[in-house]
Design an enzyme around this catalytic site. Structure first.
Site, short mmCIF file in Angstrom:
data_model
loop_
_atom_site.label_atom_id
_atom_site.label_comp_id
_atom_site.label_asym_id
_atom_site.label_seq_id
_atom_site.Cartn_x
_atom_site.Cartn_y
_atom_site.Cartn_z
N LYS A 53 0.96 -1.11 0.03
CA LYS A 53 -0.06 0.15 0.02
C LYS A 53 0.65 1.16 0.03
O LYS A 53 1.99 1.11 -0.92
CB LYS A 53 -1.11 -0.16 1.17
CG LYS A 53 -1.82 -1.40 1.19
CD LYS A 53 -2.84 -1.27 2.10
CE LYS A 53 -3.84 -2.73 2.20
NZ LYS A 53 -4.64 -2.59 3.17
N GLY A 215 -7.63 -4.67 7.23
CA GLY A 215 -6.88 -3.54 8.44
C GLY A 215 -7.78 -3.37 9.71
O GLY A 215 -7.29 -2.73 10.49
#
Length: 300
Positions: A53, A215
């Site tokens: 990411k 997450g």
């Protein structure tokens, strides 16, 4: 929490998924619960992938992390491995890992050239040795408002350039609680893969990532993930036939950790993982790459 546990129980006990033509039944579907002497009926080499990411902060940190990951990959590692990294780090990370694992891009734009500020074409990525690219990650769908049609255009352009793609699919927590998992996966698969032929499916990997698990620390149980993966394989079978469906690797993504990976990968339709936060630690991601296979767990 209690609401999530109730939703999970409802999901497992339901006889069908609302809005989907696919239903659960008492007999195992092809490629799912069938095993022969503890070995998968259809052999698909596991694929462990990491999505960095917007991390790490600097090139030096990226090289250090890449070296740590590469050191964890040995001839006895039970999988193929790849890391998907920010564009500025692709070439230095490629140099750091050598031929230990693949280095991919986190996204691509379907346009070839022209007035598309910030765009990165498939041809550009191919010219620096990139083979694998992510498409359809939930963060790109929600933050960048990428549609199924745009994601499909990405997939088609990668295939056109003889590259490979991991198509990410998955439902939100609200969709999960409403038993719409099968419907969401079916729509995203059919729209995302539109125009890709059976022959071209050898360049496609699917990543099922329940959005509510990304997450958050929440992880779908191995049984839930297996159920959804089997549904996805049934959908692929309807699109391309049983052989293609059985040869297609389907990864699980969503807070995968060293603690959860063995149980997930022991499931017959889970062919690997798309790892987020844990891929930013060489130690953690190295443990995930060197997961304990179902056969090793049975022998222990």
């Amino acid at each position: 929490d209690e609401d999530m546990r109730a939703a999970i129980s409802s999901f497992l006990l339901s006889a069908s998924i609302a809005g989907s033509a696919l239903a659960f039944n008492n007999s195992p579907t092809f490629g799912s619960l069938q095993r022969s002497s503890g070995v998968r009926l259809f052999e698909r080499k596991p694929f462990i992938t990491g999505n960095w990411k917007l991390n790490p902060a600097t090139k030096a940190e990226a090289i250090q992390l890449a070296n740590e990951v590469a050191n964890a990959v040995t001839s006895s590692s039970p999988c193929d491995a790849a890391i998907f990294v920010p564009f500025p780090f692709i070439e230095p990370v490629q140099k750091a890992v050598g031929d230990k694992l693949s280095v991919g891009a986190e996204m691509v734009t379907p346009e070839v050239a022209g007035a598309f500020t910030g765009g990165i074409s498939a041809g550009m990525l191919k010219s620096i040795g990139v083979e694998w690219v992510l498409a359809g990650h939930s963060e790109r769908r929600t933050i960048n408002l990428e549609t199924d049609e745009y994601i499909n255009a990405q997939c088609l352009k990668l295939i056109e350039n003889d590259m490979s793609v991991i198509l990410c699919i998955g439902e939100t927590e609200v969709e999960f609680e409403k038993d719409l998992v099968g419907s969401v996966c079916e729509i995203q698969l059919k729209k995302g893969l539109a125009g890709i032929s059976a022959e071209e499916m050898s360049r496609v990997v699917i990543a099922y990532e329940p959005v509510w698990a990304i997450g958050t620390g929440k992880v779908a149980t191995p049984e839930i993930a297996q159920t959804v993966h089997a549904i996805c394989r049934d959908i692929l079978s309807g699109m391309y036939g049983e052989e293609i469906a059985n040869n297609t690797r389907i990864l699980y993504g969503g807070s995968v950790s060293p603690e959860s990976v063995d149980g997930l990968l022991a499931q017959p339709d889970i062919d690997g993982a798309l790892v987020g936060g844990a891929s930013l630690s060489g130690e953690s991601f190295g443990r995930i790459i060197n997961f304990q296979t179902a056969e090793a767990l049975q022998a222990a």
